[in-house]
Design a protein around this motif. Sequence first.
Motif, PDB file in Angstrom:
ATOM      1  N   ASN A 168      -6.717  -4.053   1.815  1.00 42.45           N
ATOM      2  CA  ASN A 168      -7.074  -5.244   3.046  1.00 42.45           C
ATOM      3  C   ASN A 168      -6.170  -5.183   4.162  1.00 42.45           C
ATOM      4  OD1 ASN A 168      -6.315  -7.815   0.985  1.00 42.45           O
ATOM      5  ND2 ASN A 168      -3.928  -6.503   0.397  1.00 42.45           N
ATOM      6  N   ALA A 169      -7.661  -5.911   5.029  1.00 38.71           N
ATOM      7  CA  ALA A 169      -7.447  -5.119   6.648  1.00 38.71           C
ATOM      8  C   ALA A 169      -6.250  -5.656   7.690  1.00 38.71           C
ATOM      9  CB  ALA A 169      -8.719  -6.053   7.076  1.00 38.71           C
ATOM     10  N   SER A 170      -6.166  -5.185   8.246  1.00 40.28           N
ATOM     11  CA  SER A 170      -4.690  -6.015   9.212  1.00 40.28           C
ATOM     12  C   SER A 170      -4.766  -7.435   9.790  1.00 40.28           C
ATOM     13  CB  SER A 170      -4.140  -5.247   9.892  1.00 40.28           C
ATOM     14  OG  SER A 170      -4.884  -4.962  10.885  1.00 40.28           O
ATOM     15  N   ALA A 171      -6.197  -7.791   9.696  1.00 41.64           N
ATOM     16  CA  ALA A 171      -6.362  -8.805  10.404  1.00 41.64           C
ATOM     17  C   ALA A 171      -7.611 -10.013   9.903  1.00 41.64           C
ATOM     18  CB  ALA A 171      -6.249  -8.993  11.652  1.00 41.64           C
ATOM     19  N   ASP A 202      -4.589   6.662   6.184  1.00 46.13           N
ATOM     20  CA  ASP A 202      -5.608   7.026   5.208  1.00 46.13           C
ATOM     21  C   ASP A 202      -6.345   6.326   5.185  1.00 46.13           C
ATOM     22  OD1 ASP A 202      -4.206   4.985   5.008  1.00 46.13           O
ATOM     23  OD2 ASP A 202      -2.589   5.692   3.479  1.00 46.13           O
ATOM     24  N   GLY A 203      -6.738   5.191   5.817  1.00 48.39           N
ATOM     25  CA  GLY A 203      -8.060   4.280   5.006  1.00 48.39           C
ATOM     26  C   GLY A 203      -7.419   3.338   4.151  1.00 48.39           C
ATOM     27  N   ILE A 204      -6.151   3.393   3.717  1.00 48.71           N
ATOM     28  CA  ILE A 204      -5.715   2.209   2.308  1.00 48.71           C
ATOM     29  C   ILE A 204      -4.874   1.417   3.206  1.00 48.71           C
ATOM     30  CG2 ILE A 204      -4.906   2.117   0.598  1.00 48.71           C
ATOM     31  CD1 ILE A 204      -5.933   5.337  -0.396  1.00 48.71           C
ATOM     32  N   SER A 205      -4.076   1.617   4.143  1.00 45.05           N
ATOM     33  CA  SER A 205      -2.677   0.761   4.498  1.00 45.05           C
ATOM     34  C   SER A 205      -3.054   0.930   6.043  1.00 45.05           C
ATOM     35  CB  SER A 205      -1.412   1.102   4.955  1.00 45.05           C
ATOM     36  OG  SER A 205      -1.043   1.927   3.152  1.00 45.05           O
ATOM     37  N   TRP A 206      -3.279  -0.826   6.887  1.00 45.89           N
ATOM     38  CA  TRP A 206      -3.907  -0.936   8.126  1.00 45.89           C
ATOM     39  C   TRP A 206      -2.418  -1.292   9.065  1.00 45.89           C
ATOM     40  CZ3 TRP A 206      -8.125   0.844  10.354  1.00 45.89           C
ATOM     41  CH2 TRP A 206      -9.119   1.845   8.848  1.00 45.89           C
TER      42      TRP A 206
END
Length: 363
Positions: A168-171, A202-206
């Motif tokens: 999931n992107a943050s936006a 880490d490319g996972i949590s944004w």
Amino acid sequence: MPGFWKAPNANLRPLYRSLPLILLSACSLGHPLTGVFPGDNAAGEDDLSSLVLPALLSTGTGTGTTTGSANQPGCFDDALDFVAVTAPELTLWRPVAYGNGQFVALAFGGTNRIMTSPDAVNWTVRTAPQLNGWWNVRYGAGLFAAIAQDGTNRVMTSPDAVSWTLRNASAANDWRGLVYGGGQFVAVANQPGSNQVMTSPDGISWTSHTAPNDRWSDVAYGGGTYVAASFSSTNKLMSSTDGTTWIARVFAGSDTSAVAYGDGQFIAVGNSLIRKSPDGISWTEQTAGIPASNWTAIAYGDGRWVAVAASGGDRIMTSPDGTNWTARPVPTSATWTSITFGNGRFVAVGPNGSDRIMYAVCN
């Protein structure tokens, strides 16, 4: 006799007398000599004990030559010879990156939107977990991270470029630029409004961040600084030391579509121009000597800069220092949108044309 060696066997004397010619021939082919012609010893005879001729025994190549197969390209005196490669699927290829021994290209259209290659010659198509408009990809923190301009999940990651997992992107922004540096991924969006930057360790949590309001197209990292480029509006560039707080750098004139870092400097490219900076803050614009083309991507590797263009008479230009640029022949007509350096070669891709991949090896 001075100038000749005394052979231990009279039958070998012609061979020893021919050695100077052999050595001269070897030098002309670029083989280095680690020994010197010895002088006369006290007995008036030439001493062979100090002569070392590893170059005559080596099968390596000299400066400016090409290793590999006969049809493999090479470079000499900053001249890169690009070779076209037909993509396994003629779709809308947009970004290309290198990491973990693989080149990875993504597409913003078509059926298969991933292709990988260990050498830029042999490519394999892969299935993306979601048919998004994948716009950029980078390697860092032990994995590939990709961002998209649309779709439900606008981030995907992979440890090997084969198996991909949606994130999931943050936006839900039109994400365009991506870089890994300073221990994190940083992405920028081509969408005015809030949350135009997102970061991830880490490319996972944004996590989203605000930035000067503009259409950001690319981002680079070097020397402890992030720099983002914009291809519209007033703010042509912005910089940050942490990826969170950004300062706009305002310029008049043409927009910048891409930026890269190498050899202690940032270089941004645009329509018939480049902008250079040692720190991401103070910039110098250069139009003189820049071919009149729409330069869309730039990369640095092996002591040289290479930029590619989407349109214009010249679509490749190279430079050893970021100041003096030379247009290079393009092997096939295409809209080149991305270029990367890895495994000793530059690789570019584009969304149209008969081949859509080109590469050049520099040794």
